[in-house]
Scaffold this motif. Structure first.
Motif, PDB file in Angstrom:
ATOM      1  N   ALA A 161      -2.999  22.963  -7.783  1.00 55.52           N
ATOM      2  CA  ALA A 161      -1.942  22.068  -7.306  1.00 55.52           C
ATOM      3  C   ALA A 161      -1.199  21.534  -8.510  1.00 55.52           C
ATOM      4  N   SER A 162       0.116  21.338  -8.333  1.00 54.60           N
ATOM      5  CA  SER A 162       0.930  20.874  -9.447  1.00 54.60           C
ATOM      6  C   SER A 162       1.827  19.724  -9.048  1.00 54.60           C
ATOM      7  N   THR A 163       2.520  19.835  -7.883  1.00 58.56           N
ATOM      8  CA  THR A 163       3.505  18.814  -7.498  1.00 58.56           C
ATOM      9  C   THR A 163       2.911  17.737  -6.605  1.00 58.56           C
ATOM     10  N   ASN A 164       1.815  18.007  -5.926  1.00 53.30           N
ATOM     11  CA  ASN A 164       1.169  17.022  -5.034  1.00 53.30           C
ATOM     12  C   ASN A 164      -0.174  16.588  -5.630  1.00 53.30           C
TER      13      ASN A 164
ATOM     14  N   SER B  63     -12.041  13.832   1.085  1.00 57.67           N
ATOM     15  CA  SER B  63     -12.303  14.729   2.208  1.00 57.67           C
ATOM     16  C   SER B  63     -11.140  14.716   3.190  1.00 57.67           C
ATOM     17  N   SER B  64     -10.551  15.897   3.412  1.00 58.11           N
ATOM     18  CA  SER B  64      -9.450  16.128   4.370  1.00 58.11           C
ATOM     19  C   SER B  64      -8.174  15.381   4.005  1.00 58.11           C
ATOM     20  N   ALA B  65      -8.034  14.885   2.785  1.00 55.11           N
ATOM     21  CA  ALA B  65      -6.803  14.197   2.372  1.00 55.11           C
ATOM     22  C   ALA B  65      -5.670  15.219   2.253  1.00 55.11           C
ATOM     23  N   GLY B  66      -4.431  14.880   2.777  1.00 58.87           N
ATOM     24  CA  GLY B  66      -3.263  15.768   2.692  1.00 58.87           C
ATOM     25  C   GLY B  66      -3.520  17.151   3.225  1.00 58.87           C
TER      26      GLY B  66
ATOM     27  N   ILE C 134      -4.890   9.986  -1.407  1.00 58.53           N
ATOM     28  CA  ILE C 134      -6.201   9.735  -2.041  1.00 58.53           C
ATOM     29  C   ILE C 134      -7.073   8.935  -1.071  1.00 58.53           C
ATOM     30  N   GLY C 135      -8.214   9.494  -0.699  1.00 57.97           N
ATOM     31  CA  GLY C 135      -9.143   8.822   0.219  1.00 57.97           C
ATOM     32  C   GLY C 135      -9.449   9.706   1.405  1.00 57.97           C
ATOM     33  N   VAL C 136     -10.531   9.417   2.106  1.00 52.57           N
ATOM     34  CA  VAL C 136     -10.932  10.219   3.272  1.00 52.57           C
ATOM     35  C   VAL C 136      -9.835  10.161   4.324  1.00 52.57           C
ATOM     36  N   LEU C 137      -9.313  11.347   4.708  1.00 54.35           N
ATOM     37  CA  LEU C 137      -8.288  11.520   5.739  1.00 54.35           C
ATOM     38  C   LEU C 137      -6.959  10.829   5.384  1.00 54.35           C
TER      39      LEU C 137
ATOM     40  N   ILE D 123      -2.988   5.748  -0.049  1.00 55.69           N
ATOM     41  CA  ILE D 123      -4.220   5.525  -0.825  1.00 55.69           C
ATOM     42  C   ILE D 123      -5.175   4.641   0.000  1.00 55.69           C
ATOM     43  N   GLY D 124      -6.326   5.163   0.286  1.00 56.19           N
ATOM     44  CA  GLY D 124      -7.322   4.413   1.068  1.00 56.19           C
ATOM     45  C   GLY D 124      -7.772   5.226   2.265  1.00 56.19           C
ATOM     46  N   THR D 125      -8.961   4.918   2.772  1.00 51.82           N
ATOM     47  CA  THR D 125      -9.493   5.631   3.927  1.00 51.82           C
ATOM     48  C   THR D 125      -8.565   5.454   5.123  1.00 51.82           C
ATOM     49  N   PHE D 126      -8.144   6.561   5.716  1.00 51.69           N
ATOM     50  CA  PHE D 126      -7.253   6.618   6.888  1.00 51.69           C
ATOM     51  C   PHE D 126      -5.843   6.112   6.586  1.00 51.69           C
TER      52      PHE D 126
END
Length: 336
Positions: A228-231, A236-239, A250-253, A266-269
């Motif tokens: 990855a370069s631009t993103n 887990s499952s982020a983006g 950044i963060g789960v889901l 940034i952060g869970t969910f």
């Protein structure tokens, strides 16, 4: 002297009335004729009948003694035992002279035989059941004490001469094997041996794609590793689905589905579903679903559902549901 002996004595010596009361005097004989000198003495009259001695009321085996009336009497307080021949006195015996017995046998007493007020209390010799011989209330010979400790063993005598060795007996059955002893200390490490031959080279591993710019990184897309370069994707499952370019998840889901271009989650969910362009969602559940374009949600559950375009929600649960267009929401009071 027994009662029967006394009866024999009375029959023998009192038959003539010498032991009984006095009999009447016999008649005086006739006076002799006068003349010169004294006349002849008259004859003696007949002896009166003997007096009676009564033994009625005297206990069997009692010792007889002369009473103040000159007769005989007896008492159960002192008597001779027929069976043993013992002389028994039921009372105190006063002796004004010395006594010289072979031995004196005391009867065991639990308490002093006299009352403390008795004048003879402190000078009475008696045998206490638990304390031995006593004078008054004090012991003069105590009962036997406990056996003293065993004395030290005497020195061993010198060894006698060794006897001749007997013939060897037959071997007995072998006993069971004893338990294994504890392991001894580990010995020093020996010198290193020479290196062995080099093994065959293993098969080449899977090759990663090369990056194109400084700071590119590798992530796992569910089936293989990608560059990855631009993103930015971390967690887990982020983006995971349809992340737009130049976005950060950044963060789960975080930014999990349809995160648009130039968005930050940034952060869970955070920004989990349909986060639009140029939006920012920081915090657990911040901008979680349908966060509109150019909106900002910072804090737990801030702008959580359907935040309006260019709206700002900062703080706990600020603008959490259906925040309107270009609105600013302050935090709710957090429950205690």
């Amino acid at each position: 002297m027994s009662l029967s002996d006394i009866r024999d004595y009375l029959d023998r010596y009192c038959g003539a009335g010498s032991c009984g009361g006095s009999s009447s005097t016999g008649p005086t004989g006739p006076t002799g004729s006068g003349g010169g000198g004294s006349g002849e003495t008259g004859y003696t009259g007949p002896t009166g009948p003997g007096g009676n001695v009564s033994l009625a009321g005297i206990p069997t085996n009692a010792i007889l003694y002369k009473d103040t009336l000159g007769g005989f009497t007896g008492s159960s307080a002192f008597f001779v035992s027929t069976g043993s021949g013992e002389f028994v006195i039921d009372g105190k015996l006063n002796v004004t002279g010395m006594i010289d017995p072979i031995g004196i046998a005391f009867s065991l007493q639990d308490t002093h035989p006299l009352a403390p007020s008795d004048p003879l209390y402190n000078t009475t010799i008696w045998f206490s059941t638990g304390q031995g011989v006593q004078i008054g209330a004090s012991s003069i010979v105590g009962s036997a004490g406990e056996t003293g400790p065993t004395g030290a063993t005497g020195a061993a005598g010198s060894d006698g001469a060794t006897g001749a060795t007997g013939a060897a007996g037959s071997d007995g059955a072998t006993g069971a094997t004893g338990p294994a002893g504890s392991d001894g200390a580990t010995g020093a490490t020996g010198a290193a041996g020479s290196d062995g031959a080099t093994g065959a080279t293993g098969a080449a591993g899977a090759a990663f794609a090369n990056g194109t710019s400084y700071g590119d990184y590798i992530f796992f897309d569910g089936s293989s590793y990608q560059v990855a370069s631009t993103n930015v994707i971390l967690g887990s499952s982020a983006g995971q689905n349809n992340q737009g370019t130049s976005s950060i998840a950044i963060g789960v889901l975080a930014g999990n589905s349809n995160q648009s271009t130039n968005s930050i989650a940034i952060g869970t969910f955070a920004g989990q579903i349909d986060q639009r362009n140029y939006t920012i969602a920081i915090g657990n559940l911040a901008g979680n679903s349908n966060q509109a374009q150019a909106s900002v949600a910072i804090g737990y559950s801030a702008g959580q559902s359907t935040q309006g375009t260019t709206s700002v929600a900062i703080g706990y649960a600020a603008g959490s549901n259906n925040q309107t267009l270009q609105a600013v929401a302050r935090p709710r009071q957090r429950p205690r």
